[in-house]
Design a protein around this motif. Structure first.
Motif, short mmCIF file in Angstrom:
data_model
loop_
_atom_site.label_atom_id
_atom_site.label_comp_id
_atom_site.label_asym_id
_atom_site.label_seq_id
_atom_site.Cartn_x
_atom_site.Cartn_y
_atom_site.Cartn_z
N GLY A 156 -20.23 -43.59 30.57
CA GLY A 156 -19.72 -42.69 29.54
C GLY A 156 -18.72 -43.39 28.64
O GLY A 156 -18.39 -44.57 28.81
N LYS A 157 -18.21 -42.64 27.70
CA LYS A 157 -17.32 -43.20 26.68
C LYS A 157 -15.88 -43.33 27.18
O LYS A 157 -15.40 -42.56 28.02
CB LYS A 157 -17.33 -42.31 25.43
CG LYS A 157 -18.55 -42.53 24.56
CD LYS A 157 -18.57 -43.93 24.01
CE LYS A 157 -19.74 -44.17 23.08
NZ LYS A 157 -19.79 -45.58 22.64
N ILE A 158 -15.20 -44.32 26.64
CA ILE A 158 -13.77 -44.52 26.83
C ILE A 158 -13.07 -44.12 25.54
O ILE A 158 -13.42 -44.63 24.47
CB ILE A 158 -13.45 -45.98 27.16
CG1 ILE A 158 -14.22 -46.45 28.40
CG2 ILE A 158 -11.95 -46.16 27.36
CD1 ILE A 158 -13.93 -45.65 29.64
N LEU A 159 -12.12 -43.21 25.65
CA LEU A 159 -11.36 -42.78 24.46
C LEU A 159 -9.98 -43.39 24.50
O LEU A 159 -9.31 -43.41 25.54
CB LEU A 159 -11.23 -41.26 24.42
CG LEU A 159 -12.49 -40.45 24.08
CD1 LEU A 159 -12.14 -38.97 24.02
CD2 LEU A 159 -13.11 -40.92 22.76
N ILE A 160 -9.54 -43.87 23.35
CA ILE A 160 -8.19 -44.36 23.17
C ILE A 160 -7.39 -43.30 22.43
O ILE A 160 -7.81 -42.83 21.36
CB ILE A 160 -8.18 -45.70 22.41
CG1 ILE A 160 -8.87 -46.78 23.24
CG2 ILE A 160 -6.76 -46.11 22.04
CD1 ILE A 160 -9.02 -48.10 22.55
N LYS A 161 -6.25 -42.92 23.01
CA LYS A 161 -5.42 -41.87 22.43
C LYS A 161 -4.12 -42.49 21.90
O LYS A 161 -3.48 -43.28 22.59
CB LYS A 161 -5.08 -40.80 23.47
CG LYS A 161 -6.29 -40.06 24.04
CD LYS A 161 -6.90 -39.15 23.00
CE LYS A 161 -8.03 -38.29 23.56
NZ LYS A 161 -7.57 -37.14 24.36
N PRO A 162 -3.75 -42.16 20.65
CA PRO A 162 -2.49 -42.66 20.10
C PRO A 162 -1.32 -42.22 20.99
O PRO A 162 -1.30 -41.12 21.52
CB PRO A 162 -2.40 -42.00 18.73
CG PRO A 162 -3.82 -41.68 18.40
CD PRO A 162 -4.48 -41.34 19.70
#
Length: 339
Positions: free
Chosen positions: A329-335
């Motif tokens: 699945g996807k990896i999300l980068i959060k500010p």
């Protein structure tokens, strides 16, 4: 919502790379201000895509260093540099992408062209909206190319990726046979559980023969290659006469190794695909209809599973994990400001 006032600081945190293939660092930089035709987006989330990995290896001729990576994301437009459309976008939740050779989405704020923002429907979360542009648009573009070229069946390698899983659903919906190529037996099981009818493991001893026989049986003539290198030669050799092979990524990092005879004798052809270049060949009405179709399917066929989230300060860990677990699945980068 458009009347909500946002405090815009002078400085922000952004992921930066200072040389091709170099480490990523979190730095404090000036918040960019939008000029005419631009907007400023307060970022909410951004995924890691295979295309990001390629960009981190080499930006190309038009890219300067240092720069902020990130080819797509989501956020809220908080300032317009002027113009009617920019005014309409202010306060709106959007999917967005950076300008060519500009700083990307792995930052607290991003300046981009208003034309590179797409308002998100209320039914679409910021997380799903962050993944709206690259994979869904590419998957839909491949379906368009299949119809346009009157291809009866398709082949896709790296089929366990998020894009590959989208193609499984889209092809099933349109009744187009799809041969899915993976590297591990666990991926074979995973894709069959998703409804894939044809799944081949490229690590199997008889893979080359099986692919050639199945491609002939199904009359597959559109081959999609995300790997490149030696694998491209295997696809080209298995392709029936008059087939088209589209290279849309280079996950192997290798140069192509092909037999020109495959092209000369059997009228096969190889073309490159880059989403932005393809969209640039289309008119505004096509683009509006195209985006509308994607929005309708963003919570179904074109949705992406989020495996993990990382704050920007852990971007190197995020990249390492993604490279080893792309199929999960996807990896999300959060500010950091929004984490």
């Amino acid at each position: 919502m458009g009347n909500v006032k946002h405090h815009i600081p002078e400085k922000m945190l952004a992921v930066r790379q200072h040389k091709a293939g170099g480490r990523l660092v979190l730095e404090e930089v000036a918040v960019p201000r939008p000029g005419p035709g631009d907007v400023l987006v307060k970022m909410a989330a951004s995924p890691i895509n295979p295309s990001d990995l390629g960009l981190l290896k080499e930006r190309g001729l038009n890219g300067a260093y240092p720069f902020t990576p990130g080819l797509e994301g989501s956020g809220t437009v908080i300032e317009s540099g002027g113009g009617l459309l920019g005014g309409f976008r202010k306060g709106k939740r959007v999917a967005c992408s950076p300008q060519p050779a500009g700083d990307g989405t792995w930052a607290e704020y991003m300046k981009t062209s208003v034309m590179r923002t797409v308002p998100l429907p209320r039914s679409v979360s910021m997380d799903q909206g962050a993944m709206m542009l690259v994979n869904p648009m590419t998957a839909m573009a491949f379906m368009h190319l299949a119809r346009e070229g009157k291809h009866r069946a398709m082949v896709n390698n790296a089929a366990a990726s998020s894009l590959g899983k989208m193609l499984i659903g889209l092809c099933a919906e349109k009744g187009i046979p799809l041969i899915n190529i993976v590297r591990k037996n666990e991926h074979v099981t995973q894709l069959r559980n998703l409804g894939a009818s044809h799944v081949l493991n490229s690590s199997d001893a008889f893979f080359d023969t099986e692919l050639k026989q199945l491609a002939l049986q199904l009359e597959a003539s559109l081959f999609l290659d995300a790997i490149g290198g030696e694998h491209c030669a295997k696809l080209l050799s298995a392709a029936p006469p008059a087939s088209t092979l589209i290279i849309y990524a280079r996950l192997s990092g290798e140069f192509l190794q092909i037999d020109p005879g495959d092209l000369i004798r059997d009228d096969k052809k190889i073309i490159g695909f880059q989403l932005g270049n393809w969209l640039n060949t289309k008119g505004i009405l096509f683009k509006l209809k195209f985006i509308s179709q994607i929005k309708k399917q963003l919570v179904s066929q074109l949705s992406s599973h989020v495996n993990r989230e990382y704050p920007m300060k852990e971007v190197e860990d995020a990249l390492s994990y993604y490279k080893e677990h792309m199929s999960l699945g996807k990896i999300l980068i959060k500010p950091t400001a929004n984490s």
